[in-house]
Scaffold this motif. Structure first.
Motif, mmCIF file in Angstrom:
data_model
loop_
_atom_site.group_PDB
_atom_site.id
_atom_site.type_symbol
_atom_site.label_atom_id
_atom_site.label_comp_id
_atom_site.label_asym_id
_atom_site.label_seq_id
_atom_site.Cartn_x
_atom_site.Cartn_y
_atom_site.Cartn_z
ATOM 1 N N ARG A 1 0.841 -1.194 0.000
ATOM 2 C CA ARG A 1 0.000 0.000 0.000
ATOM 3 C C ARG A 1 0.879 1.248 0.000
ATOM 4 N NH1 ARG A 1 -5.082 0.721 0.100
ATOM 5 N NH2 ARG A 1 -6.038 2.681 0.764
ATOM 6 N N ILE A 2 0.531 2.191 -0.845
ATOM 7 C CA ILE A 2 1.288 3.441 -0.942
ATOM 8 C C ILE A 2 1.005 4.290 0.293
ATOM 9 C CG2 ILE A 2 1.557 5.584 -2.263
ATOM 10 C CD1 ILE A 2 0.742 3.957 -4.763
ATOM 11 N N PRO A 3 2.037 4.773 0.961
ATOM 12 C CA PRO A 3 1.819 5.567 2.182
ATOM 13 C C PRO A 3 1.131 6.905 1.881
ATOM 14 C CG PRO A 3 4.121 5.653 1.533
ATOM 15 C CD PRO A 3 3.468 4.616 0.654
ATOM 16 N N GLU A 4 0.522 7.472 2.885
ATOM 17 C CA GLU A 4 -0.129 8.769 2.727
ATOM 18 C C GLU A 4 0.899 9.799 2.245
ATOM 19 O OE1 GLU A 4 -2.538 12.129 5.363
ATOM 20 O OE2 GLU A 4 -1.906 10.234 6.269
ATOM 21 N N GLY A 5 0.528 10.514 1.188
ATOM 22 C CA GLY A 5 1.457 11.483 0.628
ATOM 23 C C GLY A 5 2.567 10.857 -0.182
ATOM 24 N N GLY A 6 2.497 9.545 -0.396
ATOM 25 C CA GLY A 6 3.517 8.853 -1.161
ATOM 26 C C GLY A 6 4.839 8.771 -0.416
ATOM 27 N N CYS A 7 5.841 8.290 -1.099
ATOM 28 C CA CYS A 7 7.157 8.131 -0.465
ATOM 29 C C CYS A 7 7.770 9.464 -0.070
ATOM 30 C CB CYS A 7 8.086 7.376 -1.404
ATOM 31 S SG CYS A 7 7.734 5.601 -1.489
ATOM 32 N N LEU A 8 7.545 10.500 -0.869
ATOM 33 C CA LEU A 8 8.107 11.801 -0.525
ATOM 34 C C LEU A 8 7.366 12.424 0.655
ATOM 35 C CD1 LEU A 8 8.826 13.312 -4.062
ATOM 36 C CD2 LEU A 8 10.454 12.329 -2.436
ATOM 37 N N GLY A 9 6.064 12.184 0.741
ATOM 38 C CA GLY A 9 5.297 12.675 1.886
ATOM 39 C C GLY A 9 5.734 11.988 3.168
ATOM 40 N N GLN A 10 5.955 10.692 3.075
ATOM 41 C CA GLN A 10 6.443 9.937 4.229
ATOM 42 C C GLN A 10 7.819 10.451 4.655
ATOM 43 O OE1 GLN A 10 7.964 5.714 3.928
ATOM 44 N NE2 GLN A 10 5.997 5.299 4.936
#
Length: 312
Positions: free
Chosen positions: A158-167
């Protein structure tokens, strides 16, 4: 359309500091005051072109790369993040032409000669970061931004909230502040408080009779030159200017008259003094919150530098 808040979101960080100090020449004074850096709240918004800003950007891509590998994008293991620190992701095929109508100044055109040449087509590209296209699946994983039909899962993860850059940003800065809505725009960034105060200060300043008087004086000057607009914003955002990529003769004439009337009526000093006063008031009332903002940014820079050092 030129409004203070979007200008603050899209052009604020790239401007060079310029101090307004007693100039006898109205044109010099207007030019110095017509910069974001001339305002008190500018001190609370970090510069991404600074060493600290570059460290944060580099750390975001380092962590983002690691996250992308975990999500199953094996090719990212060989990605050189050094060339990415001054970029931001764009979905492949979405690099659209941006209208050059408008500019990155608080009060618009103030140089009659430049206005006669360029009209209101003064929008300059943000040189602090450049767009970089990514394939759709990579873009959604990097940013957590989805279009209809896009999956929130990639390679079984599952893609994290805000994507990898948001994480990555959350790891560097910590938990983000609550989302706030200002002038119809949702602000969820780590500097949203300062931007919210910026908007509120101008909103209050515009209620002052002195601001309305400045608008009337400018409008009367424009009327004498054959142009009918109630205030500079209405002139600079005339829909006719958006019809063409290059300024028309009418646009150039209007912009030149606009700039000349700002100088002849001392428009910029008049409205700047009101807006700067409101900003100082908000800063005084919210000193603790704004200082906490500065402290959070300093911690983020320290965290980012540690991440960069460890990655090396």
């Amino acid at each position: 359309m030129r409004k203070v808040l979007p200008l603050a979101l899209t052009g604020l960080f790239a401007l060079t500091a310029c101090q307004a100090a007693g100039h006898d020449d109205p044109a010099d004074q207007a030019r110095d005051l017509n910069t974001m850096s001339a305002f008190p709240l500018h001190a609370y918004i970090p510069d991404p072109a600074s060493d600290g800003g570059k460290a944060i950007s580099r750390a975001q891509w380092i962590l983002g790369k690691q996250c992308m590998v975990r999500l199953g994008f094996a090719g990212f293991a060989a990605l050189d993040t050094k060339g990415l620190e001054s970029t931001y992701p764009v979905r492949q095929g979405r690099l659209a032409h941006r209208s050059r109508v408008g500019d990155d100044t608080p009060y618009g055109v103030v140089d009659p000669d430049l206005a006669a040449e360029h009209g209101y087509h003064n929008q300059q590209p943000d040189t602090s970061a450049q767009p970089l296209e990514w394939a759709a699946d990579q873009y959604t994983a990097l940013t957590g931004t989805f279009e209809s039909g896009d999956s929130h899962v990639t390679h079984g993860h599952r893609i994290p909230e805000g994507g990898c850059l948001g994480q990555a940003t959350r790891k560097i800065y910590g938990a983000p502040p609550e989302t706030t809505k200002v002038n119809g725009l949702k602000l969820s960034g780590y500097y949203s408080l300062a931007l919210e105060f910026w908007y509120e200060s101008q909103k209050e300043a515009r209620k002052d009779p002195a601001w309305k008087k400045a608008d009337r004086a400018w409008s009367a000057c424009m009327k004498k030159k054959g142009f009918r607009y109630p205030d500079p914003d209405k002139a600079s955002t005339d829909f006719d200017w958006y019809r063409n990529e290059k300024p028309s003769g009418k646009e150039k004439e209007t912009a030149a008259a606009d700039a000349r009337c700002k100088l002849d009526t001392d428009y910029v000093p008049a409205v700047y003094s009101l807006e700067a006063r409101e900003q100082k008031t908000l800063i005084s009332k919210n000193k603790e919150k704004l200082n906490a903002l500065r402290s959070a940014d300093a911690r983020a820079v320290r965290n980012a530098r540690t991440i960069v050092k460890d990655a090396a």
